[in-house]
Design an enzyme around this catalytic site. Structure first.
Site, PDB file in Angstrom:
ATOM      1  N   GLU A  91       0.825  -1.213   0.000  1.00  0.00           N
ATOM      2  CA  GLU A  91       0.000   0.000   0.000  1.00  0.00           C
ATOM      3  C   GLU A  91       0.853   1.256   0.000  1.00  0.00           C
ATOM      4  O   GLU A  91       1.902   1.292   0.644  1.00  0.00           O
ATOM      5  CB  GLU A  91      -0.811   0.081   1.297  1.00  0.00           C
ATOM      6  CG  GLU A  91      -1.832  -0.985   1.477  1.00  0.00           C
ATOM      7  CD  GLU A  91      -2.692  -0.706   2.719  1.00  0.00           C
ATOM      8  OE1 GLU A  91      -3.431  -1.600   3.097  1.00  0.00           O
ATOM      9  OE2 GLU A  91      -2.609   0.403   3.290  1.00  0.00           O
ATOM     10  N   CYS A 104       3.186   8.599   1.306  1.00  0.00           N
ATOM     11  CA  CYS A 104       3.502   7.675   2.399  1.00  0.00           C
ATOM     12  C   CYS A 104       3.840   6.326   1.779  1.00  0.00           C
ATOM     13  O   CYS A 104       3.007   5.731   1.090  1.00  0.00           O
ATOM     14  CB  CYS A 104       2.290   7.569   3.327  1.00  0.00           C
ATOM     15  SG  CYS A 104       2.489   6.328   4.605  1.00  0.00           S
ATOM     16  N   CYS A 111       4.859  -6.852   8.463  1.00  0.00           N
ATOM     17  CA  CYS A 111       5.730  -6.299   9.501  1.00  0.00           C
ATOM     18  C   CYS A 111       5.796  -7.307  10.634  1.00  0.00           C
ATOM     19  O   CYS A 111       4.850  -8.043  10.875  1.00  0.00           O
ATOM     20  CB  CYS A 111       5.130  -4.985  10.006  1.00  0.00           C
ATOM     21  SG  CYS A 111       6.125  -4.141  11.264  1.00  0.00           S
ATOM     22  N   CYS A 115       2.722  -4.382  16.758  1.00  0.00           N
ATOM     23  CA  CYS A 115       1.945  -3.365  17.483  1.00  0.00           C
ATOM     24  C   CYS A 115       0.469  -3.752  17.454  1.00  0.00           C
ATOM     25  O   CYS A 115      -0.081  -4.075  16.405  1.00  0.00           O
ATOM     26  CB  CYS A 115       2.144  -1.979  16.857  1.00  0.00           C
ATOM     27  SG  CYS A 115       3.857  -1.437  16.925  1.00  0.00           S
ATOM     28  N   CYS A 118      -2.209  -2.040  15.020  1.00  0.00           N
ATOM     29  CA  CYS A 118      -1.828  -1.841  13.620  1.00  0.00           C
ATOM     30  C   CYS A 118      -2.224  -3.034  12.743  1.00  0.00           C
ATOM     31  O   CYS A 118      -1.944  -4.186  13.086  1.00  0.00           O
ATOM     32  CB  CYS A 118      -0.321  -1.608  13.540  1.00  0.00           C
ATOM     33  SG  CYS A 118       0.280  -1.400  11.854  1.00  0.00           S
ATOM     34  N   CYS A 332      -2.721   2.411   7.570  1.00  0.00           N
ATOM     35  CA  CYS A 332      -1.827   1.312   7.902  1.00  0.00           C
ATOM     36  C   CYS A 332      -2.309  -0.112   7.608  1.00  0.00           C
ATOM     37  O   CYS A 332      -2.706  -0.846   8.523  1.00  0.00           O
ATOM     38  CB  CYS A 332      -1.478   1.389   9.385  1.00  0.00           C
ATOM     39  SG  CYS A 332      -1.197   3.052   9.936  1.00  0.00           S
TER      40      CYS A 332
HETATM   41  N1  SAH Z   1       6.943   0.764  11.785  1.00  0.00           N
HETATM   42  C1  SAH Z   1       7.061   2.172  11.781  1.00  0.00           C
HETATM   43  C2  SAH Z   1       6.423   2.867  10.599  1.00  0.00           C
HETATM   44  C3  SAH Z   1       5.097   2.372  10.117  1.00  0.00           C
HETATM   45  S1  SAH Z   1       3.683   2.718  11.093  1.00  0.00           S
HETATM   46  C4  SAH Z   1       6.603   2.758  13.093  1.00  0.00           C
HETATM   47  O1  SAH Z   1       6.192   1.995  13.969  1.00  0.00           O
HETATM   48  O2  SAH Z   1       6.694   3.958  13.291  1.00  0.00           O
HETATM   49  C5  SAH Z   1       3.459   4.458  11.010  1.00  0.00           C
HETATM   50  C6  SAH Z   1       2.754   5.049  12.205  1.00  0.00           C
HETATM   51  O3  SAH Z   1       1.368   4.667  12.220  1.00  0.00           O
HETATM   52  C7  SAH Z   1       3.315   4.592  13.529  1.00  0.00           C
HETATM   53  O4  SAH Z   1       3.380   5.670  14.421  1.00  0.00           O
HETATM   54  C8  SAH Z   1       2.287   3.577  13.974  1.00  0.00           C
HETATM   55  O5  SAH Z   1       2.350   3.357  15.349  1.00  0.00           O
HETATM   56  C9  SAH Z   1       1.024   4.234  13.522  1.00  0.00           C
HETATM   57  N2  SAH Z   1      -0.146   3.380  13.433  1.00  0.00           N
HETATM   58  C10 SAH Z   1      -0.241   2.102  13.040  1.00  0.00           C
HETATM   59  N3  SAH Z   1      -1.511   1.658  13.105  1.00  0.00           N
HETATM   60  C11 SAH Z   1      -2.240   2.700  13.532  1.00  0.00           C
HETATM   61  C12 SAH Z   1      -3.632   2.883  13.798  1.00  0.00           C
HETATM   62  N4  SAH Z   1      -4.483   1.889  13.634  1.00  0.00           N
HETATM   63  N5  SAH Z   1      -4.008   4.096  14.244  1.00  0.00           N
HETATM   64  C13 SAH Z   1      -3.148   5.111  14.421  1.00  0.00           C
HETATM   65  N6  SAH Z   1      -1.830   5.007  14.178  1.00  0.00           N
HETATM   66  C14 SAH Z   1      -1.373   3.805  13.756  1.00  0.00           C
END
Ligand code: SAH
Length: 345
Positions: A91, A104, A111, A115, A118, A332
């Site tokens: 994406e 972006c 990944c 988290c 995510c 994401c």
């Molecule tokens: N792996 C990296 C970059 C990709 S995620 C990182 O962790 O920073 C980019 C950003 O989106 C990160 O801050 C992540 O925590 C956030 N993110 C992921 N899923 C999300 C969601 N459902 N709502 C809000 N932010 C989210």
């Protein structure tokens, strides 16, 4: 075959030597690849047909093919699904701001950071992207939309520090003066906080913006939503961010996604203030994007503004991030998952 768009100009010169071509050919080809950003050898019209044939026999031009796109009716944000040569799908998101177009990009297919909030990490890591696959998300979007991208955020699927070499190669190529020439200052790399990676990045001489996905003000809470916090202690991560600022003079951004009842309390805000007190930093508050696989809910507007006020009182630089493309699953990894789990979109 070698992936020609992932090569630095110096490497391309060596490659030309190896196939019996003068070094200046490398300058011409590099310009076609990164300044004019063509999609095929045939478009390199100042090279002879024979040379173009020779190039196609020795090198491959890795592309990203649009599978589908969704355009937001609210703000014009476009979300692309791009297909890679091995059938994987990634994406990318194009956003339009007053100052230009921002893209972006994803750095990995899937990944492995886990988290909890995510969508990109639910099925784990499939593979790293090459530098050319990261570049092509931008170049292909520019070709199909007829626009020029001026800002890049490495905030799509994947953890850039977990694909360090390819991501650095991508940044060097996209900021090369003889290529696309995007200033490093217009590039942001977002990480969940891998200390060794942050330290390495501060030594690269690349003044890009570092964004740290913080999301919690202490290790205990952070560990419940970000498994990586078990091995990367918050104090170490924060010190690495301070070192990054010392080395690069670039103000670090802390990303904090607000999840109702999890990390959005006044005491979390107070604790966050003490954690980053005195740092030259900026906090970006993001109401969490709800994903159907998880129970997490967006923080309420009232708790978001309360959280912000607490930070402001302590003179911490804070903004609430505008959500873009909420009507098109722009957050994401959601669109890719939806696409993969159904044959019709
Ligand atoms: N792996 C990296 C970059 C990709 S995620 C990182 O962790 O920073 C980019 C950003 O989106 C990160 O801050 C992540 O925590 C956030 N993110 C992921 N899923 C999300 C969601 N459902 N709502 C809000 N932010 C989210």
């Amino acid at each position: 075959m070698k992936d020609i768009r992932s090569l630095y100009l110096s490497e391309l010169k060596e490659e030309m030597k190896a196939i019996g071509e003068p070094a200046f050919r490398a300058d011409q080809i590099f310009s076609w690849l990164h300044e004019k950003r063509v999609a095929s050898f045939d478009e390199m019209t100042n090279l002879s047909k024979d040379l173009r044939k020779k190039l196609s026999e020795n090198f491959e031009l890795i592309g990203a093919k649009e599978v589908t796109r969704l355009t937001s009716k609210i703000d014009g944000t476009v979300k692309f699904l791009y297909g890679l040569s091995d059938g994987q799908i990634i994406e990318s998101v194009l956003m339009e701001y007053k100052h230009g177009h921002s893209m972006c990009v994803s750095s990995q297919v899937g990944c492995r950071m886990g988290c909890r909030f995510c969508a990109s990490t639910i099925d784990g890591l499939v593979r790293n992207l090459t530098a050319s696959e990261i570049l092509e998300q931008i170049y292909e979007t520019e070709r199909s939309m007829g626009i020029t991208v001026s800002n890049i955020v490495i905030m799509g699927s994947g953890e850039p520090m977990d694909n360090y070499d390819n991501v650095i190669r991508f940044i060097r190529l996209v900021s090369d003066e003889k290529g696309k020439n995007i200033s490093a200052r217009n590039i942001t790399l977002s990480t969940c906080g891998l200390v060794a990676g942050i330290d390495r990045l501060s030594e690269e001489g690349l003044p890009i913006t570092l964004a740290l996905s913080l999301h919690a003000p202490n290790d205990d809470l952070r560990q419940t939503i970000m498994p990586i916090a078990k091995s990367q202690k918050l104090t170490d991560v924060i010190v690495a961010c301070e070192r990054y600022f010392e080395k690069t003079s670039r103000r670090v951004t802390f990303e904090y996604s607000l999840i109702s009842g999890v990390n959005d309390s006044a005491s979390c805000a107070e604790e966050l203030c003490s954690l980053i007190h005195g740092m030259n930093a900026h906090v970006n508050l993001i109401p969490v994007n709800e994903i159907k696989e998880r129970e997490y809910k967006k923080a309420q507007d009232s708790s978001i503004s309360k959280f912000k006020n607490i930070l402001e009182k302590k003179r911490i630089n804070v903004t609430i991030r505008r959500s873009m493309g909420t009507d098109i699953d722009a957050a994401c990894g959601q669109l890719r998952r939806r696409y993969m789990s159904s044959s019709v979109l």
